[in-house]
Design an enzyme around this catalytic site. Structure first.
Site, short mmCIF file in Angstrom:
data_model
loop_
_atom_site.label_atom_id
_atom_site.label_comp_id
_atom_site.label_asym_id
_atom_site.label_seq_id
_atom_site.Cartn_x
_atom_site.Cartn_y
_atom_site.Cartn_z
CB CYS A 164 -22.88 -7.14 12.53
SG CYS A 164 -21.69 -7.47 11.23
CB ILE A 189 -22.19 -6.16 3.54
CG1 ILE A 189 -22.57 -7.39 2.72
CG2 ILE A 189 -22.05 -4.93 2.63
CD1 ILE A 189 -23.93 -7.29 2.06
N GLY A 227 -15.87 -3.83 1.57
CA GLY A 227 -16.63 -4.74 0.71
C GLY A 227 -17.35 -5.82 1.46
CB ILE A 228 -18.64 -8.90 0.62
CG1 ILE A 228 -17.75 -9.61 -0.42
CG2 ILE A 228 -19.57 -7.89 -0.03
CD1 ILE A 228 -18.52 -10.49 -1.39
CB ALA A 229 -15.98 -10.95 5.01
CE1 TYR A 285 -10.96 -13.92 13.53
CE2 TYR A 285 -12.30 -15.06 11.89
CZ TYR A 285 -11.13 -14.95 12.62
OH TYR A 285 -10.12 -15.88 12.44
NE ARG A 301 -15.86 -2.96 8.64
CZ ARG A 301 -16.46 -3.07 9.80
NH1 ARG A 301 -17.53 -2.33 10.06
NH2 ARG A 301 -16.00 -3.89 10.74
N GLY A 313 -20.89 0.23 9.95
CA GLY A 313 -21.13 -1.04 10.64
C GLY A 313 -20.46 -1.09 12.00
#
Length: 226
Positions: free
Chosen positions: A181, A151, A163-165, A84, A78, A80
C-alpha cells in the site's frame, strides 16, 4: 465460538473450498456486480484464498513493486496501491448494492474498517484506524505499528466489488516483494504472529458474527436507477 449457517445468511455468503485464481475472482465479481445492478441477483459476500500473487491498484507506483518476478502481478482495477494475496490470508469480496444502503462510498469504507475491527476484537486483537493510512493497524509498542488487514474498493453504478483481506497466518516474507500500500515505514503482521491460534473457519465465523451489526439489512425499496 458461535456457529453460523452461511447458507442461511443474507446477503448470500459463499466460502471457497480451494484457492481461487485472481482472474477468476475478477470475472466473478464483475459478473455478479452487473447482475446486482440489474436486480437479477442478491448481494454476495465471497470468502476466498488466493495462490501467492500481487495486485496493483489504480494508484500503484512502479517503484513499489520491489520484486516483479517473484509472484504473478495483476491489475486489480480497485483503488489503492500494491497488495499481496496468498494462502493463510482471508480475502472477503463484497458485492453490495449502495443504491439500497446509502450512496456514500466514504461511509461504506468506514463500515468495512469497523467490520474488521469488531472481528479482530472477538479474536482478542485491538485493530485501529490511522489517518492517512488505508487498512487496519496494530500497535506493537515502542512506536512500532504493523498492518494486519487491507482494504481495496471499487464501486461501479453504485454496486461494490473487491473488499478486505485479513492476515491469519500467511508467510509474511511474501510481503517483501512489494511496498504494501505504498507504506515503507511500517510492517505487516498476522493473527498468528500476534499469538492468536484460530483456524480460517473460525475466522470466517467471527466475520459472519460481526457482519450484521455493521451492515444491517438494506432498504427493501426497489432501486433501478443508475
Amino acid at each position: 465460538m458461535k456457529s453460523i449457517d452461511f447458507k442461511a445468511k443474507k446477503p448470500e455468503w459463499r466460502v471457497a473450498t480451494s484457492p481461487v485464481s485472481y482472474p477468476e475472482a475478477l470475472l466473478e465479481m464483475e459478473s455478479r456486480a452487473d447482475a446486482i445492478y440489474r436486480n437479477d441477483a442478491n448481494e454476495l459476500i465471497w470468502l476466498v484464498e488466493h495462490p501467492p500473487l500481487y495486485t496493483a491498484g489504480t494508484s500503484s507506483k512502479r517503484e513499489d513493486l520491489v520484486e516483479p518476478d517473484r509472484f504473478p502481478v495483476y491489475d486489480a482495477g480497485r483503488g489503492g496501491q500494491y497488495t499481496y494475496h496468498g494462502p493463510g490470508q482471508r480475502t472477503a469480496y463484497l458485492m453490495m448494492d449502495l443504491r439500497k444502503r446509502g450512496r456514500d462510498v466514504r461511509a461504506y469504507v468506514h463500515s468495512l474498517e469497523e467490520w474488521i475491527i469488531r472481528t479482530l476484537a472477538l479474536a482478542g486483537v485491538t485493530g485501529e484506524r490511522r489517518d492517512g493510512r488505508v487498512g487496519i493497524w496494530v500497535d506493537r509498542g515502542n512506536g512500532r505499528e504493523d498492518k494486519i488487514a487491507a482494504i481495496g474498493v471499487r464501486v461501479r453504478r453504485w454496486v461494490t466489488f473487491h473488499g478486505i483481506a485479513i492476515n491469519l497466518n500467511p508467510d509474511l516474507t511474501h510481503f517483501g516483494g512489494i511496498v504494501p500500500c505504498g507504506i515503507a515505514e511500517h510492517g505487516v503482521t498476522s493473527l498468528q504472529d500476534l499469538g492468536v491460534d484460530i483456524t480460517m473457519a473460525q475466522l470466517d465465523q467471527l466475520l459472519a458474527q460481526t457482519f450484521d451489526d455493521v451492515f444491517p439489512a438494506p432498504s427493501t425499496a426497489n432501486a433501478t436507477d443508475a
